[in-house]
Design a protein around this motif. Structure first.
Motif, mmCIF file in Angstrom:
data_model
loop_
_atom_site.group_PDB
_atom_site.id
_atom_site.type_symbol
_atom_site.label_atom_id
_atom_site.label_comp_id
_atom_site.label_asym_id
_atom_site.label_seq_id
_atom_site.Cartn_x
_atom_site.Cartn_y
_atom_site.Cartn_z
ATOM 1 N N ALA A 134 1.028 -1.125 0.178
ATOM 2 C CA ALA A 134 -0.071 -0.115 -0.011
ATOM 3 C C ALA A 134 0.911 1.258 0.096
ATOM 4 O O ALA A 134 0.670 2.316 -0.762
ATOM 5 N N THR A 135 1.903 1.236 0.929
ATOM 6 C CA THR A 135 2.834 2.425 0.867
ATOM 7 C C THR A 135 3.434 2.543 -0.400
ATOM 8 O O THR A 135 3.694 3.609 -1.035
ATOM 9 N N GLY A 136 4.048 1.393 -1.123
ATOM 10 C CA GLY A 136 4.778 1.300 -2.189
ATOM 11 C C GLY A 136 4.031 2.123 -3.361
ATOM 12 O O GLY A 136 4.586 2.706 -3.991
ATOM 13 N N ARG A 137 2.562 1.791 -3.381
ATOM 14 C CA ARG A 137 1.834 1.965 -4.372
ATOM 15 C C ARG A 137 1.639 3.874 -4.508
ATOM 16 O O ARG A 137 1.894 4.483 -5.519
ATOM 17 N N GLU A 138 1.413 4.293 -3.311
ATOM 18 C CA GLU A 138 1.499 5.745 -3.031
ATOM 19 C C GLU A 138 2.724 6.360 -3.321
ATOM 20 O O GLU A 138 2.869 7.439 -3.991
ATOM 21 N N LEU A 139 4.095 5.775 -3.233
ATOM 22 C CA LEU A 139 5.319 6.399 -3.203
ATOM 23 C C LEU A 139 5.322 6.280 -4.638
ATOM 24 O O LEU A 139 6.220 7.125 -5.018
ATOM 25 N N ALA A 140 5.219 5.248 -5.265
ATOM 26 C CA ALA A 140 5.595 5.244 -6.745
ATOM 27 C C ALA A 140 4.859 6.193 -7.567
ATOM 28 O O ALA A 140 5.504 6.701 -8.247
ATOM 29 N N ALA A 141 3.577 6.468 -7.186
ATOM 30 C CA ALA A 141 2.665 7.531 -7.583
ATOM 31 C C ALA A 141 3.486 8.994 -7.392
ATOM 32 O O ALA A 141 3.812 9.794 -8.275
ATOM 33 N N LEU A 142 4.134 9.235 -6.185
ATOM 34 C CA LEU A 142 4.934 10.328 -5.811
ATOM 35 C C LEU A 142 6.068 10.475 -6.650
ATOM 36 O O LEU A 142 6.315 11.776 -7.196
ATOM 37 N N CYS A 143 6.921 9.394 -6.651
ATOM 38 C CA CYS A 143 8.054 9.259 -7.434
ATOM 39 C C CYS A 143 7.730 9.679 -9.089
ATOM 40 O O CYS A 143 8.588 10.264 -9.583
ATOM 41 N N ARG A 144 6.829 9.143 -9.476
ATOM 42 C CA ARG A 144 6.405 9.416 -10.923
ATOM 43 C C ARG A 144 6.091 11.082 -11.074
ATOM 44 O O ARG A 144 6.619 11.599 -11.931
ATOM 45 N N ASP A 145 5.709 11.405 -9.985
ATOM 46 C CA ASP A 145 5.039 12.673 -10.071
ATOM 47 C C ASP A 145 6.427 13.716 -10.306
ATOM 48 O O ASP A 145 6.514 15.021 -10.958
ATOM 49 N N TYR A 146 7.412 13.173 -9.557
ATOM 50 C CA TYR A 146 8.554 13.884 -9.375
ATOM 51 C C TYR A 146 9.684 13.742 -10.368
ATOM 52 O O TYR A 146 10.867 14.054 -10.336
ATOM 53 N N GLY A 147 9.273 12.646 -11.254
ATOM 54 C CA GLY A 147 10.562 12.146 -12.292
ATOM 55 C C GLY A 147 11.429 11.389 -11.449
ATOM 56 O O GLY A 147 12.786 11.375 -12.024
ATOM 57 N N ALA A 148 11.099 10.851 -10.275
ATOM 58 C CA ALA A 148 12.230 10.215 -9.727
ATOM 59 C C ALA A 148 12.287 8.600 -9.926
ATOM 60 O O ALA A 148 11.177 7.893 -9.916
ATOM 61 N N THR A 149 13.314 8.076 -9.699
ATOM 62 C CA THR A 149 13.711 6.411 -9.389
ATOM 63 C C THR A 149 13.362 6.028 -8.077
ATOM 64 O O THR A 149 13.501 6.271 -7.143
ATOM 65 N N LEU A 150 12.417 4.761 -8.061
ATOM 66 C CA LEU A 150 12.073 4.066 -7.111
ATOM 67 C C LEU A 150 12.434 2.728 -7.040
ATOM 68 O O LEU A 150 12.197 1.941 -8.008
ATOM 69 N N ILE A 151 13.282 2.325 -5.991
ATOM 70 C CA ILE A 151 13.460 0.945 -5.714
ATOM 71 C C ILE A 151 13.083 0.392 -4.564
ATOM 72 O O ILE A 151 12.803 1.321 -3.716
#
Length: 205
Positions: free
Chosen positions: A43-60
């Protein structure tokens, strides 16, 4: 390269901490949630992935290879006791980032052979954000290991473990590629400003 590792500290949880450093210009986030049910990580990962997409950031994501595709992460970071890099590569394919933790030169060479995309080398010094620490390397340890490693590989190496802004200049001189931090940013009076200071130190060294 500046990688932020999520951690619950003070007023910050994984999402608010990540947002603060993203606001400061960091574009590489690692989601690390230890001793938490997989459903909560997802659940947290889904939210963080969306946030990273907004910023153009890489998420691992730390450890959980099975959640990379589910949450839409860019890859995984594997500790020495996690799934082997070769197995993660078989599952994730060639287009996902795989990072591997190392504490020794032998660890690093094994990560290269296994096909890791980058190495997290540490710990630099004692850190309260991780249990079961490997032996601390210190600056001299980084100098020794990196000198040997760079003779055989140019794979990106990220220093980790209790690193602050003032440590960046001497660490970069050992030929590492970047640093991974957590507490140093979240405990700063202004995490976004401290992020900018770290990025500036990385660019000017």
């Amino acid at each position: 390269m500046l990688q932020f590792i999520t951690h619950r500290r003070g007023v910050f949880d994984e999402l608010s901490g990540a947002r603060a450093v993203l606001d400061g210009g960091c574009r590489w986030i690692q989601l690390r949630m230890k001793d938490v049910p997989p459903a909560e990580i997802e659940a947290t990962g889904r939210e963080l992935a969306a946030l990273c997409r907004d910023y153009g950031a890489t998420l691992i994501i730390d450890d959980h290879v099975e959640l990379v595709e589910v949450i839409g992460a860019d890859g995984v970071h594997l500790g020495k006791n996690d799934m082997p890099v070769t197995e993660a590569r078989r599952i994730l394919g060639s287009d996902r980032i795989i990072g591997a933790t190392a504490n020794t030169l032998d660890d690093m060479l094994a990560a290269v052979t296994a096909g890791a995309d980058y190495i997290g080398l540490g710990p630099y010094r004692f850190t309260t954000t991780k249990e079961k620490l490997s032996p601390m390397l210190g600056l001299e340890g980084y100098r020794r290991i990196m000198a040997a490693f760079r003779r055989v590989s140019d794979l990106p190496v990220v220093a980790i473990g209790g690193i602050g802004t003032s440590d960046i200049a001497p660490l970069i001189q050992t030929d590492i590629t970047g640093v991974a931090v957590s507490g140093a940013l979240l405990t700063a009076p202004d995490p976004s400003a401290e992020t900018r200071a770290m990025l500036s130190a990385l660019k000017t060294t």
